[in-house]
Scaffold this motif. Sequence first.
Motif, PDB file in Angstrom:
ATOM      1  N   UNK A   3      41.707  -1.330  68.715  1.00 38.87           N
ATOM      2  CA  UNK A   3      41.458  -0.062  68.057  1.00 38.87           C
ATOM      3  C   UNK A   3      41.798  -0.127  66.582  1.00 38.87           C
ATOM      4  N   UNK A   4      41.435   0.920  65.873  1.00 41.73           N
ATOM      5  CA  UNK A   4      41.590   0.911  64.419  1.00 41.73           C
ATOM      6  C   UNK A   4      43.028   1.094  63.956  1.00 41.73           C
ATOM      7  N   UNK A   5      43.339   0.494  62.806  1.00 46.88           N
ATOM      8  CA  UNK A   5      44.596   0.785  62.133  1.00 46.88           C
ATOM      9  C   UNK A   5      44.387   2.098  61.394  1.00 46.88           C
ATOM     10  N   UNK A   6      45.251   3.058  61.615  1.00 48.63           N
ATOM     11  CA  UNK A   6      45.055   4.387  61.036  1.00 48.63           C
ATOM     12  C   UNK A   6      45.904   4.574  59.798  1.00 48.63           C
ATOM     13  N   UNK A   7      45.329   5.290  58.837  1.00 46.80           N
ATOM     14  CA  UNK A   7      46.009   5.602  57.576  1.00 46.80           C
ATOM     15  C   UNK A   7      45.984   7.101  57.355  1.00 46.80           C
ATOM     16  N   UNK A   8      46.913   7.555  56.539  1.00 43.93           N
ATOM     17  CA  UNK A   8      46.948   8.971  56.172  1.00 43.93           C
ATOM     18  C   UNK A   8      45.607   9.362  55.567  1.00 43.93           C
ATOM     19  N   UNK A   9      45.056  10.476  56.024  1.00 45.10           N
ATOM     20  CA  UNK A   9      43.780  10.963  55.509  1.00 45.10           C
ATOM     21  C   UNK A   9      42.593  10.612  56.380  1.00 45.10           C
ATOM     22  N   UNK A  10      42.736   9.631  57.291  1.00 46.68           N
ATOM     23  CA  UNK A  10      41.630   9.305  58.193  1.00 46.68           C
ATOM     24  C   UNK A  10      41.306  10.512  59.056  1.00 46.68           C
ATOM     25  N   UNK A  11      40.023  10.797  59.243  1.00 47.91           N
ATOM     26  CA  UNK A  11      39.580  11.858  60.141  1.00 47.91           C
ATOM     27  C   UNK A  11      39.111  11.172  61.414  1.00 47.91           C
ATOM     28  N   UNK A  12      39.695  11.592  62.557  1.00 46.26           N
ATOM     29  CA  UNK A  12      39.380  10.933  63.823  1.00 46.26           C
ATOM     30  C   UNK A  12      38.981  11.945  64.886  1.00 46.26           C
TER      31      UNK A  12
END
Length: 86
Positions: A3-12
């Motif tokens: 799965x994706x590495x998530x960062x602040x601001x990502x919309x999921x």
Amino acid sequence: MAGPALRAGDVILLTTAASVQFMKPIVVRVIRELPDWYTYDGWLWLDAYELSKKGEAVARRELFVMRAGVQVQAPSRSHRSDMSRR
């Protein structure tokens, strides 16, 4: 880590692929991952804002999700600029 590495601001988008609690899918904007919180392998805790259909934050939530089930809709601005430098 699947799965994706998530960062602040990502919309999921979170659906039942992320957890059975999302029978009604929701869209959230990531504030941060909570790496110090205990999880099972492949799962993570997120601090996020739930978004309305207009894209406005309506609630702050702490969510327990399966990383492989997270669907990134729009990466954060900093993530997009990182990708454009490649």
